[in-house]
Each structure stands twice: as C-alpha cells, then as structure tokens.
Design a protein around this motif. Sequence first.
Motif, PDB file in Angstrom:
ATOM      1  N   ARG A 163      51.073  13.600  38.859  1.00 28.74           N
ATOM      2  CA  ARG A 163      49.913  13.803  37.801  1.00 28.74           C
ATOM      3  C   ARG A 163      50.393  12.705  36.824  1.00 28.74           C
ATOM      4  NH1 ARG A 163      49.543  20.284  36.081  1.00 28.74           N
ATOM      5  NH2 ARG A 163      47.908  20.953  37.924  1.00 28.74           N
ATOM      6  N   ALA A 164      51.567  12.402  36.735  1.00 25.84           N
ATOM      7  CA  ALA A 164      52.158  11.326  35.859  1.00 25.84           C
ATOM      8  C   ALA A 164      51.958   9.784  36.649  1.00 25.84           C
ATOM      9  CB  ALA A 164      53.708  11.465  35.521  1.00 25.84           C
ATOM     10  N   PHE A 165      51.218   9.799  37.638  1.00 18.56           N
ATOM     11  CA  PHE A 165      51.154   8.531  38.554  1.00 18.56           C
ATOM     12  C   PHE A 165      52.307   8.014  38.950  1.00 18.56           C
ATOM     13  CE2 PHE A 165      47.021   9.382  37.702  1.00 18.56           C
ATOM     14  CZ  PHE A 165      46.044   8.691  38.607  1.00 18.56           C
ATOM     15  N   MET A 166      53.465   8.778  39.088  1.00 18.00           N
ATOM     16  CA  MET A 166      54.948   8.275  39.461  1.00 18.00           C
ATOM     17  C   MET A 166      55.151   8.243  40.960  1.00 18.00           C
ATOM     18  SD  MET A 166      56.964   9.892  36.228  1.00 18.00           S
ATOM     19  CE  MET A 166      58.500   9.117  36.585  1.00 18.00           C
ATOM     20  N   LYS A 167      54.406   7.399  41.743  1.00 17.79           N
ATOM     21  CA  LYS A 167      54.263   7.643  43.152  1.00 17.79           C
ATOM     22  C   LYS A 167      55.532   7.281  43.701  1.00 17.79           C
ATOM     23  CE  LYS A 167      51.862   5.727  47.247  1.00 17.79           C
ATOM     24  NZ  LYS A 167      50.838   4.780  47.767  1.00 17.79           N
ATOM     25  N   GLU A 168      56.312   6.284  43.435  1.00 14.44           N
ATOM     26  CA  GLU A 168      57.580   5.777  43.946  1.00 14.44           C
ATOM     27  C   GLU A 168      58.506   6.921  44.005  1.00 14.44           C
ATOM     28  OE1 GLU A 168      59.160   2.149  42.592  1.00 14.44           O
ATOM     29  OE2 GLU A 168      57.177   1.115  43.302  1.00 14.44           O
ATOM     30  N   ARG A 169      58.720   7.641  42.556  1.00 15.05           N
ATOM     31  CA  ARG A 169      59.582   8.547  42.655  1.00 15.05           C
ATOM     32  C   ARG A 169      59.215   9.985  43.321  1.00 15.05           C
ATOM     33  NH1 ARG A 169      64.552  10.494  42.493  1.00 15.05           N
ATOM     34  NH2 ARG A 169      64.910  12.176  41.314  1.00 15.05           N
ATOM     35  N   MET A 170      57.670  10.293  43.473  1.00 17.17           N
ATOM     36  CA  MET A 170      57.505  11.293  44.083  1.00 17.17           C
ATOM     37  C   MET A 170      57.782  11.372  45.454  1.00 17.17           C
ATOM     38  SD  MET A 170      53.413  12.250  44.756  1.00 17.17           S
ATOM     39  CE  MET A 170      53.395  11.134  45.921  1.00 17.17           C
ATOM     40  N   GLU A 171      57.493   9.797  46.106  1.00 20.32           N
ATOM     41  CA  GLU A 171      57.835   9.817  47.714  1.00 20.32           C
ATOM     42  C   GLU A 171      59.256   9.766  47.681  1.00 20.32           C
ATOM     43  OE1 GLU A 171      56.056   6.587  49.293  1.00 20.32           O
ATOM     44  OE2 GLU A 171      53.881   7.222  49.070  1.00 20.32           O
ATOM     45  N   GLU A 172      60.341   9.531  46.711  1.00 23.50           N
ATOM     46  CA  GLU A 172      61.692   9.400  46.851  1.00 23.50           C
ATOM     47  C   GLU A 172      62.159  10.922  46.993  1.00 23.50           C
ATOM     48  OE1 GLU A 172      65.661   7.863  44.449  1.00 23.50           O
ATOM     49  OE2 GLU A 172      63.722   7.600  43.675  1.00 23.50           O
ATOM     50  N   VAL A 173      61.568  11.744  46.219  1.00 24.84           N
ATOM     51  CA  VAL A 173      61.904  13.266  45.875  1.00 24.84           C
ATOM     52  C   VAL A 173      61.628  14.087  47.163  1.00 24.84           C
ATOM     53  CG1 VAL A 173      61.440  15.422  44.747  1.00 24.84           C
ATOM     54  CG2 VAL A 173      61.857  13.315  43.532  1.00 24.84           C
ATOM     55  N   LEU A 174      60.336  13.569  47.820  1.00 22.02           N
ATOM     56  CA  LEU A 174      59.728  14.099  49.091  1.00 22.02           C
ATOM     57  C   LEU A 174      60.557  13.930  50.123  1.00 22.02           C
ATOM     58  CD1 LEU A 174      57.566  15.518  50.610  1.00 22.02           C
ATOM     59  CD2 LEU A 174      56.330  13.360  50.683  1.00 22.02           C
ATOM     60  N   HIS A 175      61.114  12.568  50.304  1.00 19.62           N
ATOM     61  CA  HIS A 175      61.897  12.191  51.519  1.00 19.62           C
ATOM     62  C   HIS A 175      63.281  13.025  51.430  1.00 19.62           C
ATOM     63  CE1 HIS A 175      58.724   9.556  52.449  1.00 19.62           C
ATOM     64  NE2 HIS A 175      59.244   8.417  51.706  1.00 19.62           N
ATOM     65  N   GLU A 176      63.857  13.208  50.180  1.00 22.30           N
ATOM     66  CA  GLU A 176      64.987  13.654  49.982  1.00 22.30           C
ATOM     67  C   GLU A 176      65.054  15.152  50.559  1.00 22.30           C
ATOM     68  OE1 GLU A 176      66.807  10.796  46.228  1.00 22.30           O
ATOM     69  OE2 GLU A 176      66.204  12.721  45.918  1.00 22.30           O
ATOM     70  N   TYR A 177      63.969  15.734  49.777  1.00 23.94           N
ATOM     71  CA  TYR A 177      63.790  17.254  49.976  1.00 23.94           C
ATOM     72  C   TYR A 177      63.649  17.363  51.544  1.00 23.94           C
ATOM     73  CZ  TYR A 177      61.742  21.883  50.122  1.00 23.94           C
ATOM     74  OH  TYR A 177      61.514  23.150  50.388  1.00 23.94           O
ATOM     75  N   TRP A 178      62.940  16.562  52.317  1.00 23.77           N
ATOM     76  CA  TRP A 178      62.529  16.805  53.424  1.00 23.77           C
ATOM     77  C   TRP A 178      63.623  16.677  54.579  1.00 23.77           C
ATOM     78  CZ3 TRP A 178      58.160  18.588  55.342  1.00 23.77           C
ATOM     79  CH2 TRP A 178      57.792  18.660  56.674  1.00 23.77           C
ATOM     80  N   GLY A 179      64.494  15.863  54.165  1.00 22.87           N
ATOM     81  CA  GLY A 179      65.997  15.361  54.904  1.00 22.87           C
ATOM     82  C   GLY A 179      66.900  16.795  54.724  1.00 22.87           C
ATOM     83  N   THR A 180      66.718  17.370  53.737  1.00 22.87           N
ATOM     84  CA  THR A 180      67.598  18.791  53.520  1.00 22.87           C
ATOM     85  C   THR A 180      67.115  19.993  54.571  1.00 22.87           C
ATOM     86  OG1 THR A 180      66.543  19.607  51.765  1.00 22.87           O
ATOM     87  CG2 THR A 180      68.138  18.003  51.312  1.00 22.87           C
ATOM     88  N   LEU A 181      65.889  19.880  55.006  1.00 26.41           N
ATOM     89  CA  LEU A 181      65.467  21.105  55.752  1.00 26.41           C
ATOM     90  C   LEU A 181      65.485  21.178  57.257  1.00 26.41           C
ATOM     91  CD1 LEU A 181      61.685  20.782  54.051  1.00 26.41           C
ATOM     92  CD2 LEU A 181      63.764  22.281  53.335  1.00 26.41           C
ATOM     93  N   THR A 182      65.760  22.337  57.643  1.00 28.54           N
ATOM     94  CA  THR A 182      65.618  22.497  59.105  1.00 28.54           C
ATOM     95  C   THR A 182      64.364  22.268  59.826  1.00 28.54           C
ATOM     96  OG1 THR A 182      65.319  24.892  59.142  1.00 28.54           O
ATOM     97  CG2 THR A 182      67.706  23.956  59.139  1.00 28.54           C
ATOM     98  N   ASP A 183      64.174  22.368  61.051  1.00 25.66           N
ATOM     99  CA  ASP A 183      62.882  22.252  61.699  1.00 25.66           C
ATOM    100  C   ASP A 183      61.878  23.438  61.414  1.00 25.66           C
ATOM    101  OD1 ASP A 183      63.222  19.704  62.656  1.00 25.66           O
ATOM    102  OD2 ASP A 183      63.638  20.522  64.832  1.00 25.66           O
ATOM    103  N   GLN A 184      62.616  24.651  61.467  1.00 30.10           N
ATOM    104  CA  GLN A 184      62.022  25.940  61.096  1.00 30.10           C
ATOM    105  C   GLN A 184      61.531  25.926  59.672  1.00 30.10           C
ATOM    106  OE1 GLN A 184      64.287  29.270  61.541  1.00 30.10           O
ATOM    107  NE2 GLN A 184      62.582  30.672  61.226  1.00 30.10           N
TER     108      GLN A 184
END
Length: 369
Positions: A163-184
């Motif tokens: 909503r704040a149009f902070m696309k780079e930070r948004m994708e950074e958080v998404l990538h970081e979070y995704w990397g902590t998850l198991t396949d399940q």
Amino acid sequence: MYKILIGLFLSVLCLQAKCQMQFDEGSFSEVLAKAKQEKRMVFMDCYTSWCGPCKMMVQDVFSQEDVGQFMNTRFVNVKLDMEKGEGRELAKKYQVKVYPTFLILNEDGEVIHKMVGGMKAEEFLQNVQNGIGEHSLYSYEKRYADGERDPQFVYSYIETLARAFMKERMEEVLHEYWGTLTDQEKSCKENWMLVKRFVKNPALPEYKYLLEHKKDFDAAVSKDSVDRKIYDDLFPLIVNDCNEIIFHDKVNAAQLLETYEVCVTRSGIAGQDYLLDIVEFTKVFLSGDLKKALKMYDKKFSRLDSDARFDVTLQLNGMLIRKGDAKMCKRGLELIEKTMKDCGWSVDDPLFAAVVSGLKDKFKDDKDE
C-alpha cells in the motif's frame, strides 16, 4: 448592528478555519524543531501542483472538521510540493514517487508510517490511526526484525508495504520469508493469501514454485481457486506483451513468447488453450505469415465469446496495419466486420470506426501505389 454581524461572520470564518487541518509554513527543519519542542509527530503531505488526487484531499478531506480536530492535536502538519524547493531533496530522501504520498515522521524525521493515494476522510483517519499504532510500518519493521514470522503477521506487513508502494522492500521481505518455509508450509492454506495477492510475477522464484507444486496448492485450497489466480496473473501480462510485440517490436520477443508458452503449459490451468492461442497468434505474426494469422483468426478465434475475441481483433488489426498488403487487409476487414456483427460491436463506436477506416485506407493506399 452591522458591526456585530460582521464580527460574528468573521468569528465563524475563524472557527471554520481552525476546524480544518492547519499546515505549518516553516521550513522542514523548523517543522521538526517545532515537533520536538511540542512532543508531537510530523504529518507531511507530499504533493505536486498537477496531481488531481492531491487537490481532492485538500478540498474534500483536510477541510473536514473531524479530520482537522484529530490531526491538529497530534501532529505538526506540513505540505510540501515535491517538485519545488526543498521538496525535491525530501522526495529523494523519502523515496516519494507516487502522489499524493503521506508520511508520518517522528521528531527526528524518521519514517513511522507511509500512505499513498487519494482516499475518503474515514479511510484517511483510519490509516493515520493505524500509522501511529501497532499497524504502522515502524511497528511491523521492528517486529519483523525481532524475528516474528507468523503467516498472518507477514501477510499484514507485506500488505502495508504494498500500500505504501515500497515494492523493493516488499519483495525483499517476501523472499526472506519464503526461504524460511518448508515445502509443506509454502503450499499450506495459511500462506495462500500471501501467494494469491503478492506472488504475481512469473519470473519470481516463488511463482515458479507455485507452478511446479500446483497440485499441492490445489489440495490446500482448491483447483478452481489456484487456476483462477494463475489465469488472472498471466492473461494481462501475455496480452500486454503480445500487443507490445505486434505494435512496437518489443525486444527479445521470441524468447518472451517461449517463456510464456512453457509457463502456461506447465500450469495446466483451465483456460490455458486461449492463452496458448494468443501466444501462437503472436508467433505467427513474428514469422511474417499473415495468411496463417488470418486463417487462425477465422477458424480458431471465431468460436470464442465476444470478450475473448476483442483482444485478438485489435491484435489482428495491428498486424495488418503494420505488415499486411492490400489483399490481406481487405480479407482482414471482412473477417473483422463479421466479428463485429456477431459480437454486436457498433461501427459507430470510435474504436471500431477507427479500425474499419484504418484498414480501408491501408488497402486503398496500397492499391494506389
């Protein structure tokens, strides 16, 4: 009596003015100093002179009594044109790229919260209240830095960044979070809304994971939901890029079409045949075989509903205008006029009137030559 009425009138005007948001006229450093002295935060309206929503906010929102009362008691308010004076440097400092942008700053000028776009008064006040509480960017950033990774929290944080149009930070958080998850965990129902709303770019590793593990997502939510999400992502991308290829010679066109073809085929979604046909239609144009394109439009696309035929009709028109000879343009016009009749599109519509006249001019000019 006249003087009394004038006095009452002036008093009313003053009262009305005080009920509106009051904006400080000092420099930005003076505003920060005032905020520090008065132990208040800073609300900064980042606007430009040409921005329609910026003007709407001033006229319809900042002028309201409840907005003024709330904002004037909690903030030192300041308005700065991001294209003039110190606004230029502040736009760079705070990465303001969309207007209007509203910043909530502490007394040291650090960002507590960021909001973007015009909104109604009720929404504005709610967003400001969120921005000075536990739903502020500052609060989310701190909780994230402290290691909080609950799916609902991460979703709310990424939504606030979006909503704040902070696309780079948004994708950074998404990538970081995704990397902590198991396949399940990646394909679980709790993370589906995150994937549905914020994983939209087929080039992202998260999107590739979605396609490779689609059956897992189907089982977690439903095949229909996953199919619709992927179709809604890919359709506008494919149509827009195919239009760019047809009308503007988009670079790396063949490679891009191949990527889309692989992506759609891998997905196995309902509606994939139409997407693949659009890609194939554009490939035919790239090869220069407009005779095949006309045949494809006549035989394959004539079975579609009017919405689906709309895009390919404009694409065929573009192909013919750019590379068609008189014979092809005449045949194309016949097919398009038949489609217009089948779909109930009026020749009086400026768009279709331009299509028809453009093709007529094209094959007439070619004949004259």
